[in-house]
Design a protein around this motif. Sequence first.
Motif, mmCIF file in Angstrom:
data_model
loop_
_atom_site.group_PDB
_atom_site.id
_atom_site.type_symbol
_atom_site.label_atom_id
_atom_site.label_comp_id
_atom_site.label_asym_id
_atom_site.label_seq_id
_atom_site.Cartn_x
_atom_site.Cartn_y
_atom_site.Cartn_z
ATOM 1 N N TYR A 95 0.832 -1.207 0.000
ATOM 2 C CA TYR A 95 0.000 0.000 0.000
ATOM 3 C C TYR A 95 0.864 1.254 0.000
ATOM 4 N N GLU A 96 1.832 1.286 0.914
ATOM 5 C CA GLU A 96 2.653 2.496 1.061
ATOM 6 C C GLU A 96 3.543 2.719 -0.160
ATOM 7 N N ARG A 103 1.624 10.649 -1.876
ATOM 8 C CA ARG A 103 1.890 11.300 -0.588
ATOM 9 C C ARG A 103 2.912 12.424 -0.764
ATOM 10 N N LYS A 109 -5.817 12.509 1.785
ATOM 11 C CA LYS A 109 -5.711 11.094 2.147
ATOM 12 C C LYS A 109 -6.766 10.212 1.489
ATOM 13 N N ASP A 113 -6.178 7.096 -0.951
ATOM 14 C CA ASP A 113 -6.715 5.778 -0.625
ATOM 15 C C ASP A 113 -7.516 5.206 -1.802
ATOM 16 N N LYS A 117 -6.274 1.901 -4.007
ATOM 17 C CA LYS A 117 -7.110 0.700 -4.052
ATOM 18 C C LYS A 117 -7.597 0.404 -5.463
ATOM 19 N N LEU A 129 -1.991 -5.857 0.205
ATOM 20 C CA LEU A 129 -1.639 -4.464 0.495
ATOM 21 C C LEU A 129 -0.802 -4.290 1.761
ATOM 22 N N ASP A 130 -0.957 -5.233 2.710
ATOM 23 C CA ASP A 130 -0.212 -5.107 3.967
ATOM 24 C C ASP A 130 1.154 -5.769 3.941
HETATM 25 P P1 ADP Z 1 -0.409 7.470 7.977
HETATM 26 O O1 ADP Z 1 0.619 6.654 8.692
HETATM 27 O O2 ADP Z 1 0.147 8.582 7.128
HETATM 28 O O3 ADP Z 1 -1.559 7.885 8.833
HETATM 29 P P2 ADP Z 1 -1.569 5.050 7.111
HETATM 30 O O4 ADP Z 1 -0.536 4.083 6.653
HETATM 31 O O5 ADP Z 1 -2.098 4.898 8.508
HETATM 32 O O6 ADP Z 1 -1.032 6.518 6.879
HETATM 33 O O7 ADP Z 1 -2.738 4.976 6.085
HETATM 34 C C1 ADP Z 1 -3.694 5.999 5.924
HETATM 35 C C2 ADP Z 1 -4.936 5.399 5.266
HETATM 36 O O8 ADP Z 1 -4.501 4.589 4.180
HETATM 37 C C3 ADP Z 1 -5.696 4.490 6.182
HETATM 38 O O9 ADP Z 1 -6.765 5.151 6.796
HETATM 39 C C4 ADP Z 1 -6.230 3.420 5.251
HETATM 40 O O10 ADP Z 1 -7.471 3.777 4.707
HETATM 41 C C5 ADP Z 1 -5.277 3.388 4.139
HETATM 42 N N1 ADP Z 1 -4.385 2.206 4.251
HETATM 43 C C6 ADP Z 1 -3.123 2.139 4.709
HETATM 44 N N2 ADP Z 1 -2.608 0.911 4.608
HETATM 45 C C7 ADP Z 1 -3.595 0.154 4.053
HETATM 46 C C8 ADP Z 1 -3.703 -1.214 3.692
HETATM 47 N N3 ADP Z 1 -2.707 -2.074 3.856
HETATM 48 N N4 ADP Z 1 -4.847 -1.639 3.145
HETATM 49 C C9 ADP Z 1 -5.860 -0.790 2.933
HETATM 50 N N5 ADP Z 1 -5.834 0.509 3.260
HETATM 51 C C10 ADP Z 1 -4.715 0.988 3.810
#
Ligand code: ADP
Length: 227
Positions: A95-96, A103, A109, A113, A117, A129-130
């Motif tokens: 995902y990242e 970003r 955000k 997202d 997706k 994604l994880d």
């Molecule tokens: P930050 O650390 O900048 O807050 P996050 O990694 O927590 O960013 O992700 C922000 C948003 O991205 C989350 O609310 C989620 O919706 C989405 N997100 C992040 N990782 C995943 C993932 N593995 N699968 C689905 N959505 C994700």
Amino acid sequence: MAKILFNHVYKRYGKFKEVAVNDFNLQVEDGEFLVFVGPSGCGKSTTLRMLAGLEDISDGEIYIGDALVNDYSPKERDISMVFQNYALYPNLTVYENIAFGLRLRKLPKHEIDLSVKRAARVLEIDNFLDRKPRELSGGQRQRVALGRAIVRKPQAFLYDEPLSNLDARLRVQMRAEIISLHRKMEVTSIYVTHDQVEAMTMGDRVVVMNKGVIQQVDTPELVYNRP
Ligand code: ADP
Ligand code: ADP
């Protein structure tokens, strides 16, 4: 989607100023899929990197759309590039990795997202994604690299031997996927390969390079003398 123009472009490397790209002239049309083909060391990758802004040009001009981009940073050129070794961030999740460029551009955000997706669904990697890149197969990694490219719509996609590390079966499948993405995204694409089969099956036009110069630019049928 943008027209791209190389006008008398040269690249000379090192203190002996060895010529890697020698008077490269080419117009890439809006929305076409163009393949650079030729033996290793003929200057394909250098040409692509100059277009992306990853390498300075020694002489000449490169235009993207109407803009002379010689002095533009890679980000200002608004181009996505896919590499052979995937170039994923090992410590970031899938995902990242896909979200990274969005970003950087500080998009909202929820927009990031949605885009991540959507790209993941298109490439059928939405179940991973994880995961970190090391937890993926080669084909899945290359899909993540593609995901990073298609997560937004750039002026052009550049591919530098993206399938060389994949096995033959997957390579055939990914070729078709890349062409299908190209059509869907309505983007201008340049694809570098040393593989004639790839050039023949993928290119709207093929640019044959040798020792830094263009030998021929034509449709695959004419280059490979097929009906
Ligand atoms: P930050 O650390 O900048 O807050 P996050 O990694 O927590 O960013 O992700 C922000 C948003 O991205 C989350 O609310 C989620 O919706 C989405 N997100 C992040 N990782 C995943 C993932 N593995 N699968 C689905 N959505 C994700
Ligand atoms: P290709 O992509 O067709 O394999 P390259 O563009 O990588 O070819 O290389 C073209 C020529 O430029 C080769 O002779 C190569 O050795 C040389 N070259 C590429 N990168 C560098 C560099 N960073 N420093 C010096 N010479 C380089």
